[in-house]
Scaffold this active site. Structure first.
Site, PDB file in Angstrom:
ATOM      1  N   ASP A 197       8.776  -5.274  -5.920  1.00  0.00           N
ATOM      2  CA  ASP A 197       8.384  -5.050  -4.345  1.00  0.00           C
ATOM      3  C   ASP A 197       8.507  -6.661  -3.862  1.00  0.00           C
ATOM      4  O   ASP A 197       8.190  -7.539  -4.589  1.00  0.00           O
ATOM      5  CB  ASP A 197       6.830  -4.945  -4.629  1.00  0.00           C
ATOM      6  CG  ASP A 197       6.259  -4.962  -2.994  1.00  0.00           C
ATOM      7  OD1 ASP A 197       7.031  -4.791  -2.014  1.00  0.00           O
ATOM      8  OD2 ASP A 197       4.842  -4.595  -2.856  1.00  0.00           O
TER       9      ASP A 197
ATOM     10  N   SER B 213       0.004  -2.208   2.041  1.00  0.00           N
ATOM     11  CA  SER B 213       1.134  -2.945   2.841  1.00  0.00           C
ATOM     12  C   SER B 213       0.420  -3.524   4.160  1.00  0.00           C
ATOM     13  O   SER B 213      -0.170  -4.630   3.975  1.00  0.00           O
ATOM     14  CB  SER B 213       2.307  -1.869   2.892  1.00  0.00           C
ATOM     15  OG  SER B 213       3.402  -2.476   3.304  1.00  0.00           O
TER      16      SER B 213
ATOM     17  N   HIS C 118       7.257  -0.794  -4.557  1.00  0.00           N
ATOM     18  CA  HIS C 118       6.402  -0.826  -3.033  1.00  0.00           C
ATOM     19  C   HIS C 118       6.087   0.720  -2.583  1.00  0.00           C
ATOM     20  O   HIS C 118       7.047   1.418  -2.635  1.00  0.00           O
ATOM     21  CB  HIS C 118       7.380  -1.647  -1.983  1.00  0.00           C
ATOM     22  CG  HIS C 118       6.158  -1.856  -0.861  1.00  0.00           C
ATOM     23  ND1 HIS C 118       5.447  -2.701  -0.670  1.00  0.00           N
ATOM     24  CD2 HIS C 118       6.226  -1.171   0.436  1.00  0.00           C
ATOM     25  CE1 HIS C 118       4.691  -2.627   0.540  1.00  0.00           C
ATOM     26  NE2 HIS C 118       5.023  -1.397   1.180  1.00  0.00           N
TER      27      HIS C 118
END
Length: 410
Positions: free
Chosen positions: A350, A192, A380
């Site tokens: 995501d 991320s 995610h």
């Protein structure tokens, strides 16, 4: 039980079911576990909004509960030796294999950068500690896990600069020798926001003419790659998906760049570009860089342009979004040519899916060797759900596949 009590209990049950239930695509496994996990995140987010509204504590201050709740004390065990230290003033955890008698072989190394939207997260969280130990054991590697400073207390470029300083420090030959690391077998990886930092560091490092030791590979796990267009197909398709709804991702971007709440509202409306950043939208044109199978029913339209800076000075947020250290997708093709071999993980469900796919496509076009691992049932943050009670089968699969790739390419 009285009829009134029965209806009260029924109403509470119905409300609870309504609150917990979220429409989850059928392709996602362990749907109810994801619903319950997301219910916790949503509840905490609502409490954070309420706290900020009342002036009790700011939003991210409340959301940091997730970081504290999952914090562990990383200690050495029979297989892994763990030490805490400072690399050029930045906190790190160093995980090393326990030395065996006569073991003089130089090892791989992985510099790992945790996620959390630049505002949350810690290398001391249980899932990151678990991942680091797995890498040490399965790869016989040294793992440097970086505890960079967080926004909103420390806006961009502070988190990036912390990470870059650690990488530069570690890549010195005398430091590598201290940890018995092979200078030709070093990776940077992150998930991320950590994937964003890993990509940015990889780009900037290979442009440094004084840097002797370079990275061999980069592993980017559902990375954040750009802030210019927050309305790509994946942002639209997954705007209400667990664990990262669009509102939260936009808030992360805003908090990373500025304390100006007007900027958050402009980002939510996708009207936050300047003429300077708009000139870079050609690198985020998903009708050019995103395979058509991911377009869905959406049509490309360039985000609106704001005509003037909202904050004075060169460090205003409207300037920062055009900085490739914040948005690594924005570099020209020439800056991609000499980048290290890449592993890019993306998830269908995501908001950041298209960021990762577009970067993988651009790397390929530039001649960089890319392994793009797309999880059609992924969401995610899935890689971090490895520990009970939020242990998901897909997290174990993602971890195994990442480590297998590193075994073959590092």
């Amino acid at each position: 039980m009285s009829l009134k009590g029965f209806f009260l209990l029924l109403s509470i049950g119905a409300f609870t079911a309504y609150y917990v239930y979220q429409p989850i695509p059928d392709e996602i496994e362990e749907k109810w576990k994801l619903m319950l996990t997301d219910c916790f995140f949503r509840t905490l987010s609502h409490l954070a909004d309420f706290s900020e509204l009342l002036g009790i504590k700011d939003y991210m201050g409340v959301m940091m509960f997730i970081t504290f709740a999952e914090r562990v004390v990383p200690v050495s065990d029979e297989h892994v030796h763990v030490t805490e230290g400072l690399f050029d003033g930045v906190e790190v955890l160093v995980y090393q294999p326990k030395l065996q008698g006569g073991d003089a072989e130089l090892r791989r190394a992985v510099i790992y950068l945790h996620g959390g939207g630049w505002c949350l997260g810690s290398s001391r969280m249980g899932p990151y500690d678990f991942l680091a130990r797995q890498m040490v054991i399965d790869l016989n590697s040294v793992v440097v896990s970086v505890e960079y400073r967080l926004a909103p207390e420390h806006h961009f470029p502070v988190p990036y600069e912390d990470v870059y300083r650690v990488v530069k420090y570690f890549l010195q030959r005398d430091v590598l020798a201290q940890y018995a690391v092979d200078p030709g077998r070093i990776a940077v990886s992150g998930d991320s926001a950590g994937g964003n930092l890993a990509a940015a560091v990889s780009q900037q490092l290979q442009q440094d003419p004084e840097q002797e030791v370079q990275l061999k590979v980069q592993a980017l796990l559902y990375p954040v790659m750009q802030a210019l267009d927050l309305n790509t197909p994946s942002y639209q398709q997954n705007q209400n998906m667990p664990i990262l709804p669009r509102t939260l991702m936009v808030r992360f971007w805003s908090e990373y760049l500025t304390s100006d709440k007007n900027f958050f509202r402009a980002m939510m409306a996708n009207t936050h570009n300047t003429p300077e950043s708009a000139a870079l939208l050609k690198f985020v044109n998903w009708s050019a860089f995103l395979p058509e199978s991911y377009w869905g029913k959406y049509n490309y339209s360039a985000p609106s342009v704001v005509l003037k800076e909202t904050e004075s000075g060169s460090d205003g947020p409207l300037r920062s979004i055009a900085d490739p250290r914040a948005s690594p997708l924005l570099v020209p093709d020439a800056d991609l040519l000499s980048l290290p071999k890449a592993y890019v993980l993306t998830c269908e469900y995501d908001v950041l899916r298209d960021d990762g796919i577009m970067y993988a496509e651009r790397l390929r076009h530039a001649g960089v060797q890319v392994t793009h691992k797309h999880y059609a049932s992924g969401f995610h943050g899935a890689l971090m759900f490895t520990l009970w009670p939020t242990d998901f089968m897909i997290a174990r699969t993602m971890t195994e596949n990442l480590i297998k790739w590193l075994q073959h390419n590092l």
